[in-house]
Scaffold this motif. Structure first.
Motif, mmCIF file in Angstrom:
data_model
loop_
_atom_site.group_PDB
_atom_site.id
_atom_site.type_symbol
_atom_site.label_atom_id
_atom_site.label_comp_id
_atom_site.label_asym_id
_atom_site.label_seq_id
_atom_site.Cartn_x
_atom_site.Cartn_y
_atom_site.Cartn_z
ATOM 1 N N ASN A 18 15.330 13.930 13.355
ATOM 2 C CA ASN A 18 14.598 12.871 12.659
ATOM 3 C C ASN A 18 13.744 13.441 11.541
ATOM 4 O O ASN A 18 13.619 12.844 10.488
ATOM 5 N N ASP A 19 13.132 14.595 11.772
ATOM 6 C CA ASP A 19 12.331 15.210 10.716
ATOM 7 C C ASP A 19 13.192 15.583 9.515
ATOM 8 O O ASP A 19 12.763 15.468 8.378
ATOM 9 N N VAL A 20 14.418 16.036 9.776
ATOM 10 C CA VAL A 20 15.328 16.373 8.678
ATOM 11 C C VAL A 20 15.665 15.122 7.877
ATOM 12 O O VAL A 20 15.657 15.131 6.648
ATOM 13 N N TYR A 21 15.922 14.011 8.571
ATOM 14 C CA TYR A 21 16.198 12.753 7.875
ATOM 15 C C TYR A 21 14.976 12.290 7.074
ATOM 16 O O TYR A 21 15.106 11.829 5.949
ATOM 17 N N ALA A 22 13.795 12.425 7.666
ATOM 18 C CA ALA A 22 12.576 12.017 6.959
ATOM 19 C C ALA A 22 12.380 12.870 5.713
ATOM 20 O O ALA A 22 12.029 12.359 4.649
ATOM 21 N N LEU A 23 12.601 14.157 5.832
ATOM 22 C CA LEU A 23 12.469 15.053 4.686
ATOM 23 C C LEU A 23 13.493 14.710 3.606
ATOM 24 O O LEU A 23 13.175 14.686 2.424
ATOM 25 N N GLN A 24 14.726 14.412 4.032
ATOM 26 C CA GLN A 24 15.756 14.025 3.068
ATOM 27 C C GLN A 24 15.347 12.740 2.345
ATOM 28 O O GLN A 24 15.461 12.643 1.123
ATOM 29 N N ASN A 25 14.837 11.760 3.092
ATOM 30 C CA ASN A 25 14.400 10.504 2.474
ATOM 31 C C ASN A 25 13.262 10.749 1.485
ATOM 32 O O ASN A 25 13.231 10.160 0.400
ATOM 33 N N LEU A 26 12.320 11.611 1.861
ATOM 34 C CA LEU A 26 11.215 11.931 0.972
ATOM 35 C C LEU A 26 11.725 12.591 -0.301
ATOM 36 O O LEU A 26 11.332 12.211 -1.411
ATOM 37 N N MET A 27 12.602 13.560 -0.157
ATOM 38 C CA MET A 27 13.132 14.255 -1.331
ATOM 39 C C MET A 27 13.908 13.303 -2.236
ATOM 40 O O MET A 27 13.787 13.356 -3.457
ATOM 41 N N GLU A 28 14.704 12.404 -1.650
ATOM 42 C CA GLU A 28 15.459 11.436 -2.451
ATOM 43 C C GLU A 28 14.530 10.468 -3.173
ATOM 44 O O GLU A 28 14.834 10.014 -4.268
ATOM 45 N N SER A 29 13.375 10.170 -2.568
ATOM 46 C CA SER A 29 12.446 9.234 -3.211
ATOM 47 C C SER A 29 11.883 9.815 -4.503
ATOM 48 O O SER A 29 11.508 9.068 -5.404
ATOM 49 N N PHE A 30 11.830 11.140 -4.622
ATOM 50 C CA PHE A 30 11.332 11.760 -5.849
ATOM 51 C C PHE A 30 12.271 11.537 -7.034
ATOM 52 O O PHE A 30 11.843 11.585 -8.179
ATOM 53 N N LEU A 31 13.544 11.287 -6.758
ATOM 54 C CA LEU A 31 14.510 11.101 -7.841
ATOM 55 C C LEU A 31 14.198 9.870 -8.687
ATOM 56 O O LEU A 31 14.386 9.882 -9.901
ATOM 57 N N ASP A 32 13.724 8.824 -8.034
ATOM 58 C CA ASP A 32 13.440 7.570 -8.733
ATOM 59 C C ASP A 32 11.940 7.289 -8.849
ATOM 60 O O ASP A 32 11.548 6.178 -9.170
ATOM 61 N N PHE A 33 11.128 8.279 -8.582
ATOM 62 C CA PHE A 33 9.681 8.060 -8.546
ATOM 63 C C PHE A 33 9.137 7.702 -9.925
ATOM 64 O O PHE A 33 9.418 8.346 -10.920
ATOM 65 N N LYS A 34 8.353 6.639 -9.949
ATOM 66 C CA LYS A 34 7.651 6.232 -11.165
ATOM 67 C C LYS A 34 6.181 6.071 -10.792
ATOM 68 O O LYS A 34 5.842 5.268 -9.932
ATOM 69 N N PRO A 35 5.291 6.824 -11.424
ATOM 70 C CA PRO A 35 3.865 6.727 -11.085
ATOM 71 C C PRO A 35 3.337 5.305 -11.261
ATOM 72 O O PRO A 35 3.690 4.616 -12.217
ATOM 73 N N LEU A 36 2.495 4.893 -10.332
ATOM 74 C CA LEU A 36 1.915 3.554 -10.380
ATOM 75 C C LEU A 36 0.525 3.544 -11.013
ATOM 76 O O LEU A 36 -0.016 2.485 -11.293
ATOM 77 N N THR A 37 -0.039 4.717 -11.241
ATOM 78 C CA THR A 37 -1.405 4.794 -11.756
ATOM 79 C C THR A 37 -1.624 3.938 -13.007
ATOM 80 O O THR A 37 -2.633 3.224 -13.079
ATOM 81 N N PRO A 38 -0.706 3.941 -13.978
ATOM 82 C CA PRO A 38 -0.947 3.104 -15.168
ATOM 83 C C PRO A 38 -1.023 1.603 -14.869
ATOM 84 O O PRO A 38 -1.574 0.843 -15.655
ATOM 85 N N GLN A 39 -0.492 1.174 -13.726
ATOM 86 C CA GLN A 39 -0.497 -0.247 -13.390
ATOM 87 C C GLN A 39 -1.724 -0.667 -12.574
ATOM 88 O O GLN A 39 -1.964 -1.856 -12.370
ATOM 89 N N LEU A 40 -2.494 0.300 -12.083
ATOM 90 C CA LEU A 40 -3.622 -0.030 -11.214
ATOM 91 C C LEU A 40 -4.644 -0.932 -11.901
ATOM 92 O O LEU A 40 -5.231 -1.801 -11.262
ATOM 93 N N SER A 41 -4.858 -0.754 -13.181
ATOM 94 C CA SER A 41 -5.860 -1.564 -13.885
ATOM 95 C C SER A 41 -5.469 -3.034 -13.968
ATOM 96 O O SER A 41 -6.307 -3.888 -14.257
ATOM 97 N N SER A 42 -4.216 -3.354 -13.697
ATOM 98 C CA SER A 42 -3.782 -4.749 -13.733
ATOM 99 C C SER A 42 -3.981 -5.462 -12.390
ATOM 100 O O SER A 42 -3.730 -6.664 -12.283
ATOM 101 N N ILE A 43 -4.448 -4.751 -11.379
ATOM 102 C CA ILE A 43 -4.715 -5.390 -10.085
ATOM 103 C C ILE A 43 -5.944 -6.276 -10.247
ATOM 104 O O ILE A 43 -7.028 -5.808 -10.602
ATOM 105 N N SER A 44 -5.772 -7.550 -9.985
ATOM 106 C CA SER A 44 -6.869 -8.490 -10.229
ATOM 107 C C SER A 44 -7.505 -9.012 -8.945
ATOM 108 O O SER A 44 -8.448 -9.790 -9.009
ATOM 109 N N VAL A 45 -7.018 -8.583 -7.801
ATOM 110 C CA VAL A 45 -7.592 -9.062 -6.542
ATOM 111 C C VAL A 45 -8.694 -8.111 -6.084
ATOM 112 O O VAL A 45 -8.660 -6.915 -6.378
ATOM 113 N N PRO A 46 -9.687 -8.626 -5.383
ATOM 114 C CA PRO A 46 -10.718 -7.758 -4.828
ATOM 115 C C PRO A 46 -10.077 -6.700 -3.926
ATOM 116 O O PRO A 46 -9.151 -6.996 -3.171
#
Length: 146
Positions: A18-46
């Motif tokens: 399971n750890d190998v699968y989790a690591l594989q999933n984590l590594m694959e997630s980096f391929l399509d990773f797009k930082p969300l930091t630039p969008q944080l200022s658009s959060i309008s809810v408390p």
């Protein structure tokens, strides 16, 4: 139902696999990773950001990015707690969340990007983080004079 007899062969066997699968999933997630930091200022809810005083899994610097970028937010530091503060201090966490919801619904929430220290126990008062001290450290150290 017709494939039920094959279920055991497709189950992931043990924590090691399971750890190998989790690591594989984590590594694959980096391929399509797009930082969300630039969008944080658009959060309008408390937004209330909770962080255990001694949380080393999600360092306060990460929560600081949220606090600085989200307009109506506040960072609330849970004293004497680690990453699992929801388990370590369940009653306090439930109280903080309930009070936050009540304040938002009543229109009283004022995040103001402030840093607060949660009370030790449910129902207690918040304290502002002491002025002149660095809230990014677990040990209260005065900031150098600017």
């Amino acid at each position: 139902k017709p494939l039920l007899d094959k279920l055991d062969s497709v189950k992931r066997q043990g924590w090691l696999v399971n750890d190998v699968y989790a690591l594989q999933n984590l590594m694959e997630s980096f391929l399509d990773f797009k930082p969300l930091t630039p969008q944080l200022s658009s959060i309008s809810v408390p937004t209330m950001i909770l962080n255990g005083e001694f949380d080393f899994l999600t360092p306060r610097a990460l929560h600081e990015t949220l606090r600085v970028e989200i307009p109506n937010s506040a960072l609330v530091i849970i004293p004497r707690a680690y990453h699992a503060f929801t388990l370590e201090k369940a009653a306090l966490t439930a109280d903080l969340l309930a009070r936050f919801a009540e304040d938002v619904l009543a229109g009283r929430w004022q995040g103001k990007k402030q840093v607060l220290i949660a009370p030790e126990d449910a129902g207690g008062d918040f304290s502002p983080f002491p002025a002149g001290y660095d809230h990014l450290r677990a040990i209260p150290v005065q900031r150098p004079a600017t």
